[in-house]
Design an enzyme around this catalytic site. Structure first.
Site, short mmCIF file in Angstrom:
data_model
loop_
_atom_site.label_atom_id
_atom_site.label_comp_id
_atom_site.label_asym_id
_atom_site.label_seq_id
_atom_site.Cartn_x
_atom_site.Cartn_y
_atom_site.Cartn_z
CG LEU A 1 49.49 -9.60 47.09
CD1 LEU A 1 50.63 -9.89 46.13
CD2 LEU A 1 48.25 -10.41 46.72
CG ASN B 1 55.70 -0.25 35.25
OD1 ASN B 1 56.90 -0.08 35.10
ND2 ASN B 1 54.93 0.65 35.86
CG MET C 1 47.37 0.06 42.87
SD MET C 1 49.09 0.41 43.33
CE MET C 1 48.93 2.08 43.92
CG HIS D 1 56.78 2.27 45.80
ND1 HIS D 1 55.41 2.44 45.78
CD2 HIS D 1 57.27 3.22 46.64
CE1 HIS D 1 55.09 3.46 46.57
NE2 HIS D 1 56.20 3.95 47.10
CD GLU E 1 57.04 3.25 37.91
OE1 GLU E 1 56.84 2.76 39.01
OE2 GLU E 1 56.13 3.66 37.15
CG ASN F 1 55.55 -3.68 44.40
OD1 ASN F 1 54.73 -3.57 43.49
ND2 ASN F 1 55.66 -2.78 45.37
N GLY G 1 48.59 -0.45 33.34
CA GLY G 1 49.43 -1.53 32.81
C GLY G 1 50.55 -1.05 31.90
#
Ligand code: GAR
Length: 195
Positions: free
Chosen positions: A96, A17, A93, A112, A182, A110, A15
């Protein structure tokens, strides 16, 4: 005055991000509020980050007897209760299915840790590092994208940034630079979308 955007963040692990987003909301860098954090892993350290920030932290593991579509449907129902403007995947991860995504058209994003079309799936940073060591690439990067369908780490790109390898790079150093990008890029992208 416009209301802050409502974000529901889905995580599976550390977590970091999520933390960058929580900090940006707290510091009013981002005119947004995280209304809930869901994790498919009950032990995800990111759930504690949510609790520390006073945000509902919901462990939502898939029961063994439940099939994937039913799980995704029940996850969507639970997420809908927090009325998100955006569903933010931050190290989530699990792939969906449309039984989740169709509930949030154009509103799932999302991050990546690789550039569009490269190293989809798990361990993207490690695989990019190995490719660099094998002399195949001299940079990788980070992307943020919409999640319109069941493609793995693919979808319309909202932002991307290159991260170059440096002479003598270790996996740890490279990983730290990817994560730093990120954390900044996710907040910047959210800012652009909600303001
Ligand atoms: C991040 O590097 C994110 O980009 C990656 O998982 C990590 C989660 O870290 N996501 C993917 O690989 C998606 N395929 P965090 O839990 O500390 O934010």
């Amino acid at each position: 005055m416009t209301l802050p955007a409502r974000l529901v963040v889905l995580i599976s692990g550390e977590g970091t991000n999520l933390q960058a987003i929580l900090d940006a909301c707290r510091d009013a860098v981002l005119p947004a509020r995280v209304t809930a954090v869901f994790s498919n892993r009950g032990s995800a350290p990111g759930l504690e980050r949510a609790r520390q920030a006073g945000v509902p932290a919901i462990a939502f593991p898939k029961p063994r007897e439940m099939d994937r579509l039913a799980y995704d449907r029940s996850l969507a129902e639970a997420v809908l209760e927090y009325a998100p403007d955006w569903v933010v995947l931050a190290g989530w991860m699990r792939l969906l299915s449309m039984s989740f995504l169709s509930q949030f058209p154009g509103r799932v994003m999302n991050i990546h840790p690789a550039l569009p079309g490269t190293f989809p799936g798990v361990e993207a940073i490690e695989r990019a590092y190995q490719a660099w060591q094998a002399g195949k690439i001299d940079h990788s990067g980070v992307m943020v994208h919409l999640v319109p369908d069941e493609g793995i780490d693919s979808g319309p790109v909202l932002a991307q940034e290159t991260v170059a390898f440096q002479p003598g790079d270790t996996l740890d150093h490279f990983t730290s630079r990817i994560h730093a990008v990120e954390h900044r890029l996710y907040v910047e992208t959210l800012y652009r979308l909600i303001t």
